[in-house]
Design a protein around this motif. Structure first.
Motif, PDB file in Angstrom:
ATOM      1  N   ALA A   1     -52.481  14.050   3.901  1.00  0.00           N
ATOM      2  CA  ALA A   1     -53.528  14.922   4.458  1.00  0.00           C
ATOM      3  C   ALA A   1     -54.768  14.084   4.731  1.00  0.00           C
ATOM      4  CB  ALA A   1     -53.859  16.047   3.481  1.00  0.00           C
TER       5      ALA A   1
ATOM      6  N   VAL B   1     -59.129  17.713   3.726  1.00  0.00           N
ATOM      7  CA  VAL B   1     -58.121  18.663   3.232  1.00  0.00           C
ATOM      8  C   VAL B   1     -57.809  18.370   1.775  1.00  0.00           C
ATOM      9  CG1 VAL B   1     -55.699  19.371   3.449  1.00  0.00           C
ATOM     10  CG2 VAL B   1     -57.134  19.179   5.487  1.00  0.00           C
TER      11      VAL B   1
ATOM     12  N   MET C   1     -58.909  25.263  -1.095  1.00  0.00           N
ATOM     13  CA  MET C   1     -57.753  25.434  -0.222  1.00  0.00           C
ATOM     14  C   MET C   1     -56.495  25.431  -1.089  1.00  0.00           C
ATOM     15  SD  MET C   1     -56.517  23.107   3.037  1.00  0.00           S
ATOM     16  CE  MET C   1     -58.062  23.385   3.915  1.00  0.00           C
TER      17      MET C   1
ATOM     18  N   ALA D   1     -52.132  25.074   2.906  1.00  0.00           N
ATOM     19  CA  ALA D   1     -52.398  23.843   3.657  1.00  0.00           C
ATOM     20  C   ALA D   1     -51.103  23.338   4.296  1.00  0.00           C
ATOM     21  CB  ALA D   1     -52.996  22.786   2.738  1.00  0.00           C
TER      22      ALA D   1
ATOM     23  N   LYS E   1     -51.728  21.402   7.736  1.00  0.00           N
ATOM     24  CA  LYS E   1     -52.803  20.500   7.310  1.00  0.00           C
ATOM     25  C   LYS E   1     -52.342  19.509   6.243  1.00  0.00           C
ATOM     26  CE  LYS E   1     -56.438  23.737   8.461  1.00  0.00           C
ATOM     27  NZ  LYS E   1     -57.572  24.510   7.992  1.00  0.00           N
TER      28      LYS E   1
END
Length: 94
Positions: free
Chosen positions: A53, A57, A66, A71, A76
């Motif tokens: 990532a 992120v 997150m 994700a 992501k």
């Protein structure tokens, strides 16, 4: 070692002291981190699961902003290798 990797290792070390398996985190344009039964450290090597990532992120996941599963589902976070091991990583970070 980059400051981003240093900070991520420190933060991961606070969340996870030992891990049954080997996980590698690749932070794009920064480097990689290994997490296993001996702890968390900067470095590269073989792993049961590799997660890739951006620094933003990865930071959001570590900060709890997150969800790792979301994700992944939104593209992501890339996961290569054992999905069950990736799920263990997600649980360890929660």
């Amino acid at each position: 070692m980059s400051k981003v990797i240093e900070a991520a290792v420190a933060q991961l070390s606070q969340k996870v002291t030992t891990f049954d398996g080997t996980a590698k985190f690749i932070i794009e344009d920064e480097g990689s981190i290994l997490m296993d039964e001996t702890g968390v450290r900067a470095g590269d090597g073989e792993a049961d699961v590799t997660m890739t990532a951006t620094a933003d992120v990865f930071r959001a996941i570590l900060d709890g902003e997150m969800n790792p599963t979301m994700a992944y589902m939104s593209g992501k976070l890339a996961v290569d290798g054992s999905i069950p091991m990736a799920m263990k990583v997600g649980a360890a970070l929660s």
